[in-house]
Each structure stands twice: as C-alpha cells, then as structure tokens.
Scaffold this active site. Structure first.
Site, short mmCIF file in Angstrom:
data_model
loop_
_atom_site.label_atom_id
_atom_site.label_comp_id
_atom_site.label_asym_id
_atom_site.label_seq_id
_atom_site.Cartn_x
_atom_site.Cartn_y
_atom_site.Cartn_z
N TYR A 32 0.81 -1.26 -0.08
CA TYR A 32 -0.24 0.14 0.09
C TYR A 32 0.90 1.41 -0.16
O TYR A 32 0.62 2.22 -0.85
CB TYR A 32 -0.89 -0.07 1.29
CG TYR A 32 -1.82 1.32 1.24
CD1 TYR A 32 -2.98 1.35 0.91
CD2 TYR A 32 -1.38 2.32 2.26
CE1 TYR A 32 -3.94 2.40 0.95
CE2 TYR A 32 -2.12 3.38 2.32
CZ TYR A 32 -3.56 3.51 1.83
OH TYR A 32 -4.34 4.36 1.66
N LEU A 80 0.05 9.98 8.64
CA LEU A 80 1.46 10.37 8.50
C LEU A 80 2.05 10.01 7.27
O LEU A 80 1.76 8.92 6.60
CB LEU A 80 2.08 9.76 9.81
CG LEU A 80 1.72 10.01 11.06
CD1 LEU A 80 2.41 9.10 12.18
CD2 LEU A 80 1.96 11.37 11.65
N GLU A 83 8.53 6.87 19.17
CA GLU A 83 7.57 6.10 20.00
C GLU A 83 7.28 4.80 19.04
O GLU A 83 7.24 5.17 17.82
CB GLU A 83 6.41 6.73 20.49
CG GLU A 83 5.46 7.23 19.32
CD GLU A 83 4.23 8.09 19.72
OE1 GLU A 83 3.36 7.42 20.30
OE2 GLU A 83 4.53 9.37 19.81
N LYS A 101 5.09 2.60 16.58
CA LYS A 101 3.86 2.77 15.82
C LYS A 101 2.97 1.37 15.91
O LYS A 101 3.29 0.34 15.32
CB LYS A 101 4.31 2.98 14.35
CG LYS A 101 2.94 3.26 13.42
CD LYS A 101 3.53 3.46 12.04
CE LYS A 101 2.19 4.03 11.04
NZ LYS A 101 1.29 2.93 11.14
N ASP A 119 0.29 -1.14 15.46
CA ASP A 119 -0.52 -1.55 14.36
C ASP A 119 -1.95 -2.00 14.94
O ASP A 119 -2.14 -3.40 15.23
CB ASP A 119 0.17 -2.89 13.77
CG ASP A 119 -0.45 -3.09 12.34
OD1 ASP A 119 -1.35 -2.53 11.86
OD2 ASP A 119 -0.03 -4.28 11.86
N ARG A 160 -11.25 6.54 13.37
CA ARG A 160 -10.60 7.60 12.30
C ARG A 160 -11.58 7.71 11.17
O ARG A 160 -11.80 8.90 10.68
CB ARG A 160 -9.40 7.05 11.80
CG ARG A 160 -8.93 8.26 10.88
CD ARG A 160 -7.78 7.51 10.03
NE ARG A 160 -6.45 7.00 10.79
CZ ARG A 160 -5.45 7.75 11.24
NH1 ARG A 160 -5.49 9.16 10.85
NH2 ARG A 160 -4.56 6.92 12.12
N TYR A 191 -1.68 8.27 22.68
CA TYR A 191 -0.38 8.64 22.07
C TYR A 191 -0.53 10.31 21.56
O TYR A 191 0.45 11.18 21.16
CB TYR A 191 0.11 7.90 21.13
CG TYR A 191 -0.43 7.92 19.80
CD1 TYR A 191 -0.89 8.69 19.06
CD2 TYR A 191 -1.18 6.58 19.74
CE1 TYR A 191 -1.74 8.40 17.72
CE2 TYR A 191 -2.02 6.18 18.44
CZ TYR A 191 -2.29 7.32 17.71
OH TYR A 191 -2.89 6.84 16.68
N LYS A 200 8.20 12.60 16.19
CA LYS A 200 7.61 14.13 16.19
C LYS A 200 8.31 15.06 16.82
O LYS A 200 9.29 14.75 17.94
CB LYS A 200 6.04 13.78 17.28
CG LYS A 200 5.28 12.91 16.60
CD LYS A 200 4.15 12.63 17.69
CE LYS A 200 3.05 11.49 17.14
NZ LYS A 200 1.91 11.21 18.16
N LYS A 250 9.06 3.11 9.00
CA LYS A 250 8.48 1.97 8.73
C LYS A 250 9.75 1.01 8.77
O LYS A 250 10.85 1.34 8.35
CB LYS A 250 7.90 1.88 7.23
CG LYS A 250 6.39 2.53 7.27
CD LYS A 250 5.48 1.99 8.20
CE LYS A 250 4.06 2.48 7.93
NZ LYS A 250 3.34 1.90 6.96
N CYS A 280 -3.14 -21.13 -20.97
CA CYS A 280 -3.95 -21.03 -19.94
C CYS A 280 -4.13 -22.46 -19.16
O CYS A 280 -4.48 -23.43 -19.90
CB CYS A 280 -5.40 -20.44 -19.90
SG CYS A 280 -6.49 -20.41 -18.37
N CYS A 308 -8.07 -23.26 -18.97
CA CYS A 308 -8.96 -23.63 -20.11
C CYS A 308 -8.30 -23.77 -21.41
O CYS A 308 -9.04 -24.26 -22.55
CB CYS A 308 -10.11 -22.39 -20.32
SG CYS A 308 -9.14 -20.86 -20.83
N CYS A 332 -4.66 -14.84 -20.04
CA CYS A 332 -5.42 -15.84 -20.70
C CYS A 332 -6.86 -15.04 -21.82
O CYS A 332 -7.17 -14.17 -21.00
CB CYS A 332 -6.38 -16.66 -19.55
SG CYS A 332 -7.55 -17.78 -20.39
N CYS A 377 -13.21 -19.29 -19.81
CA CYS A 377 -12.24 -19.64 -18.67
C CYS A 377 -12.90 -19.76 -17.36
O CYS A 377 -13.50 -18.81 -16.89
CB CYS A 377 -11.02 -18.76 -18.73
SG CYS A 377 -9.74 -19.17 -17.65
#
Length: 718
Positions: free
Chosen positions: A46, A93, A126, A128, A130, A149, A236, A300, A324, A429, A432, A447, A453
């Site tokens: 992402y 962020l 600090e 992060k 998840d 959020r 936080y 920060k 990250k 393929c 198929c 394909c 298919c």
C-alpha cells in the site's frame, strides 16, 4: 499484486492510465482495511503504491485526479454506525523507509523553521502500534463519545464498545473541561491466539492477525461482543483541548499517563536524527518480544509551539513522520511454482515453499510477480537480483512486507541443485487451454479465454449483471455464484435460457433455499426485460479488458450496430502483425484499424484488446450465442439541424474556454462525430494553442481549420 512502474519512463498517456489504476486499487485497499477489517494488500505494498502515485503526480501535476489517493485518509465510515465529525481531523502520517529519508525529514523541518544544522531541535520517538485509531472525547471529565478515524473527518460512533475496554477510563480527574484523547486499540499476541482458539472451538470466524481482530472487535454492532474481546488501548496524541496539556510532546504524553491512560513505555526524547535512528534500531531489535504488533517508529517534533508553526499539508502533519520497518526475511526451499489465473485472466506465478516462520507467521506460499521476475529481469529487460533467475529446488529468501502477501526476494546460487532447470512460463492457460498473451507494455501474461475460462467466468458473470451493464434485478453476485456452482449458468447466454431450460424454471427455482414463487417469477421477468439492451451496455457487459463505460458509449455511437463493430474487428484481426503492437501510425494506415483509432477516446491498447478478444474462437462463440438472444438497441440518432450535424470534427491543442470533455459532449449533442485523428473523412478541425501534428495534417489535406472562438461562434446557442 501490482508491479512497480518506472515513473521516469512513463509517457503522459501511460501516466494517466496508471493514475486511474492506482486510484481504484488504493480505494479498494482503503475500504478493505478501514471498513471491512480485511486487508487485501500488505501495508508495505500500500505504501509503495501511494508513493508511486505521488511520484507520477509530481512528474505530471496536470494529471492529478480530484479523487487522488494523495488526498485521501482512510475510508468513509461503514454503514450501521452513527457518524461523528471530528472537531480536529485525524490525519495520517507521511512515511520514511530508510535512514536517508529520516535525515531528509529533519532537514525539511529545519528549513521550514529557518533553523541551522547546529541549532537544537528535539524529537520524540515511539513505537507505531498496528491497530485501529480511536478518538475519545471527554467533557467535564466524563467520556461523552468515542469515534474511529473513518475518513479523517468523520468516524463511526463506537462509544458503547469503547466503554468495555478496561484501558479506557470513563471519568477523569483534574482534566481540561474538553479533552480529546487519541490512541490505538490493539490486541496482544497472547490474547489474539486465545481468541482464535475460542472462535475455532465454537465454530466461529478466526482472524488473520491481531490488527484485524482488534478492528473487527471494536466495530461490533453489539457491544456485548466487544466486551468479550481482549482489547487494549495506548494513548499517544490529542485533538481538541480547552486547556493545553503541556508545552512539549513528551510532557503532554506524561500528562495523559497521569490522567490514567496507558502510554507506551518505549516513547523517548531524542536530540536529532542519529539519536532517533539509534532508538529505532533498539525498538526494531525488541520487536519480536513486545507481545503486540508494531510496524515502525513515529518521530514528532517535541516543542508544541514549533508543531503549531509547522502546521499541516493536505493530509499529513509537517512535524511528524512514520519510519516503517523493512520487510521481514527468512530463507527456505522453493518446492514448486504453480500458476493461478485471476478474474482478469492474469497468469500469476505462486511459489510453493517448505514452510518457514517469518516474523511470527508460518509462510508456505509466496508471490513471484510475473515471468520477468522469475527470469531475473525487470519489465524493461534490465537485470534484477544480478540477473539470477528463480528455479524449482532453489534456496530462496522470503520477505513479508506486512501481513498479507509474502514475496520471494533473492536466490542463493551456492545451494542450487544441479538438476534445477530454468522455469518455462506457460503460454497456454492452465484452466481452459486458451492462448495466454502478453500485450506490449504489460508485465502480465493473460488468458484470452475470457468467458469460457472457469477461473474468469464467475467474476465476468458478476460484471455482466452489474448496474452499468445488464443490471438484472434479483441476479446479483451471490445468485451468480450459486447458479454457476450448480451449472445453471456458465456463460451470459445461459442467463436468458434459464426459464426455458428448467420447465419454465419456476418449479425448480422456487424450491431452492432463499427462493419462493414470487422471487423466482420476479427474476424471470427481470431477465425477459433485459433481452432488449442498449448497445453500449452490451459492450460494457462483455468485460473486455480496457473497455470501460465511456469507451463503450464511444464505440456504440461510432459503429451503431453490433454487426458493424464485429465486422470491423474481424477485418482488423486478419492482419496478424497488428496485434503484436506496431506504432499507432502503422495501424492507422490500415482501413480496418483506422475505423477504431479515429474514434476520440479509443486508442491502440483498447483496440488491440477488443480485436484480440473477438478473434478468440471460444470467446466469440460465447458472445455470438448471447447476441442471438438479444434485441440490441442502437444509440439515439444524432441531432440534426445544427451547423455541425453529420460532420466529423477533431479538437487539437489546448482549449481555453471549455474542457476537452465539454467540447466533445457539446459537439456530439449537436449531431457531430468527434474523431481522435485527422483523416480524409474529417470535415472540421478546431485548433487551440499548441496544436501540432493534427493541425499540420489538416493543412496537408486541405481540411477547414478554425480556432476555439470561431467554433463557439459557429455553434452559437444551438
């Protein structure tokens, strides 16, 4: 999984097309992550796609879309919850992925503030977490509401659920009259394992990872379900406050702790980039032992007055950044390479691995991207991994860029078996038996079987009955899957034979689960109504790659009938070299291809896709069976009586008083045909500033050419 595009080599047309793709991919990813709590792509993937989008926009700023992912935060709140508008937006962020980007963050902050490298500037660092972001609003020391959020501006009201979390106090002592506390709801590894064990024992849904479990638990419509889930909360940050908590970030975090909130004990004050990176490496080394998931470290600016001066960009603060963690790595044996066929026909290679634990998750499968990646080259033919290919039997490095799709990163040639041979990527393929082709500029082999298919059929049938296509009331995705599994529907034509094949259908269908006499009759009635269909809806419903709603309407207007379009495609297909991807100029010289390329909005890529699809015997036979059952409505007759009715016009150069789309729509409304290229059939060229080859060709052919003002004068109020 999308492959990395080389932004520096993209043409303007490619960039525009890629921005459309990225907007769709990232919108789906946002909804999957924020609304459904079921991520479809990894966090790292992402992040990579968002960076690619930003890089393309930086190179082609005029192409930035109104719905640009760069301006999006999260996703709109899901249905089922009341909405709460955040008094202070909950922004995302910016990201850093290596040490140099952290140093660049520090330089950009100093430059904005006018500070030299030698002047003191402190930061906090600090972990992060998840999890799921949550905002808690207290008034006069009492919790009045809790909101997710959402899209950053509006979130979901989960107050009743938040009250069941022991880490969240419902009353505060010695707090400002108004205080919005922000933090992360999460689930520990130990609690996550216990929850999944209970769910499995009870026959319930198990969760893929702690983040999904936490988000799904908090967003229950029944608070009693949330109460039974082991959720935790780290504070936080803050939103609205009637009185400042402190002068510094570290002081404000201390105040939140004094008020009774859990804050992360690894939060630390740092005196510059080197100190920040040292703490980052310390947290990274301790990551596996923390007992909860983190995916980086957040830096920060410590001085809150400096934060206020730095302010915000459209979606991110200038005074903070998330550093990250890199993907987690492990080595294992590649046992086999399997080919999976996706709904668009893409042949995707999957590595079958000797199971290995990577970052606490057992991995036995990984993506190999595409045939170039396996061969050790990028899409431009340049070597990757020093040109090392990937073979069955190899000792390979696997990395996880998040919690979704592991990837094969490298090969240890010293451990390659002598019997290992280069992998031959299939050109047929496996599902198929249709030819699998790779279009010029495409990193993926696909394909061509289309509707015949089985790997593509269900998804294509869902597209066929979608709202912009045939829009058959009562025949949605769930019903398509049911009928396909029962072999009632295998291709679109079968939909229109349902009633005939099953003894008027009513008796068999009404006895099926979820159906009654009334719903069955309604379905057959809806199907009968759709036997008459607009030409452009038919074209869009076929699900041909690159053929969207707008292009379907353009093609329908240009050809008028299915027979006319099919005949032109058949003639274009008799030139085998054409489908291999010659230049636009070469193709435009062909009478058959020029019929398509002269249509404004229809380019080489779409034409190749359309011609190729209709040239496949199985696909064409399926379409012909469908068309034989339909009455296809021709597009509305063009207007008459205007000065440009019946004329073929071409717009070139820049228009200053209307957009190109507006000009095209106005011309077509007046009965003109708008073409994308100049030919002997062109009647009029409207040339704005910057007109180039089209204007030159118009002069050579002696075609009338006018400017935008003359065009507006010509059409007047018509």
């Amino acid at each position: 999984m999308q492959d990395q595009f080389d932004v520096d080599t993209l043409t303007r047309e490619e960039a525009e097309r890629r921005l459309v793709e990225l907007a769709g991919i990232l919108d789906r990813a946002n909804k999957a992550y924020h609304q459904a709590d079921a991520p479809e792509i990894s966090d790292a993937e992402y992040d990579r796609l968002k960076r690619e989008n930003a890089e393309i926009e930086a190179r082609f700023p005029e192409l930035k879309r109104r719905d640009s992912p760069s301006d999006q935060i999260g996703a709109a709140p899901a249905e089922g919850f009341q909405k709460i508008a955040h008094s202070v937006p909950m922004l995302s962020l910016g990201n850093a992925f290596d040490d140099t980007e952290v140093a660049e963050f520090d330089r950009s902050v100093r430059k904005y503030l006018g500070l030299s490298e030698n002047e003191e500037l402190d930061y906090t660092a600090e972990p992060k977490i998840d999890g799921l972001s949550l905002s808690l609003r207290y008034e006069a020391g009492r919790l009045v509401h809790a909101a997710t959020r959402g899209d950053g501006s509006v979130g979901e009201n989960v107050t009743a659920n938040a009250c069941t979390i022991s880490d969240i106090p419902q009353t505060l002592t010695d707090a400002p009259d108004v205080l919005e506390v922000r933090g992360e709801v999460y689930m520990s590894h130990e609690d996550f394992a216990a929850l999944n064990a209970r769910q499995a024992a009870d026959g319930g849904k198990t969760f893929a990872n702690p983040r999904n479990a936490a988000a799904g638990s908090l967003r229950q419509l029944d608070p009693s379900v949330t109460a039974g889930r082991p959720l935790r909360f780290f504070a936080y940050a803050w939103g609205s406050v009637s009185q400042s908590l402190a002068d510094t970030q570290i002081g404000a975090i201390g105040k939140l702790a004094a008020l009774g909130f859990r804050t992360n004990p690894l939060t630390r004050l740092c005196t510059g980039p080197e100190d920040m990176l040292e703490h980052y490496r310390d947290i990274e080394a301790r990551r596996a032992t923390l007992g909860y998931d983190i995916d980086g470290v957040v830096y920060k600016v410590n001085d809150l007055s400096l934060q206020a001066r730095l302010g915000f960009r459209s979606t991110t603060p200038r005074w903070a950044i998330a550093h990250k963690f890199p993907a987690e790595l492990a080595w294992t044996r590649l046992e086999a390479i399997d080919i999976q066929v996706g709904r668009t026909g893409a042949l995707s290679p999957v590595a079958r691995l000797t199971p290995v634990t990577v970052g606490g998750v057992v991995v036995s499968n990984a993506t190999l991207h595409n045939e170039d990646y396996i061969a050790g080259r990028d899409s431009n033919g340049q070597p990757i991994r020093d040109g090392k290919d990937i073979r069955v039997g190899d000792w390979v490095q696997v990395y996880r860029a998040g919690d979704v799709i592991p990837k094969v990163a490298d090969v240890d040639l010293s451990k390659r078996p002598e019997t290992a041979v280069p992998y031959a990527f299939p050109h047929i393929c496996p599902e198929c038996g249709s030819e699998a082709i790779r279009e010029e500029g495409d990193a993926v082999r696909r394909c061509t079987g289309g509707l015949i298919c089985p790997a593509q059929a269900v998804e294509k049938l869902k597209h066929f009955v979608s709202r912009a296509a045939f829009d058959i009331e009562g025949l949605g995705a769930k019903q398509v899957e049911q009928f396909f599994e029962d072999r009632w529907i295998r291709e679109p034509a079968d939909i229109f034979l349902l009633e005939e094949r099953y003894g008027s259908g009513l008796q068999q269908l009404k006895n099926r689960e979820g159906w009654g006499a009334k719903s069955a009759e309604n379905l057959f009635s809806a199907i009968r109504q759709r036997r008459t269909i607009a030409f452009h809806r038919l074209l869009f419903g076929l699900g041909i790659r690159h053929l969207g709603e707008v292009a379907a309407k353009d093609l329908a207007r240009a050809f008028g009938t299915w027979d006319g379009l099919a005949d032109a495609a058949d003639r274009a297909a008799t030139e085998p070299a054409a489908i291999q991807g010659p230049s636009r100029e070469t193709l435009a010289a062909s009478p058959a291809w020029s019929e398509f390329l002269a249509i404004d909005g229809v380019g080489v890529t779409l034409t190749q896709s359309l011609v190729t699809a209709l040239a496949q015997a199985h696909e064409r036979e399926s379409i012909d069976r469908l068309v034989a059952l339909l009455t296809i409505e021709a597009p509305a007759a063009r207007a008459t009586g205007s000065p440009v009715a019946g004329k073929t016009v071409v717009f070139t150069g820049s228009l200053e008083k209307m957009t190109r789309a507006e000009a095209k729509a106005r011309a077509e409304a007046l009965g003109a045909k708008v073409a994308g290229s100049v030919s002997a059939k062109t009647d009029l060229v409207i040339a704005g500033p910057g007109a180039g080859s089209k204007a030159k060709k118009a002069e050579e052919l002696g075609i009338e050419m006018i400017d935008e003002d003359s065009w507006l004068e010509l059409i007047g109020d018509a």
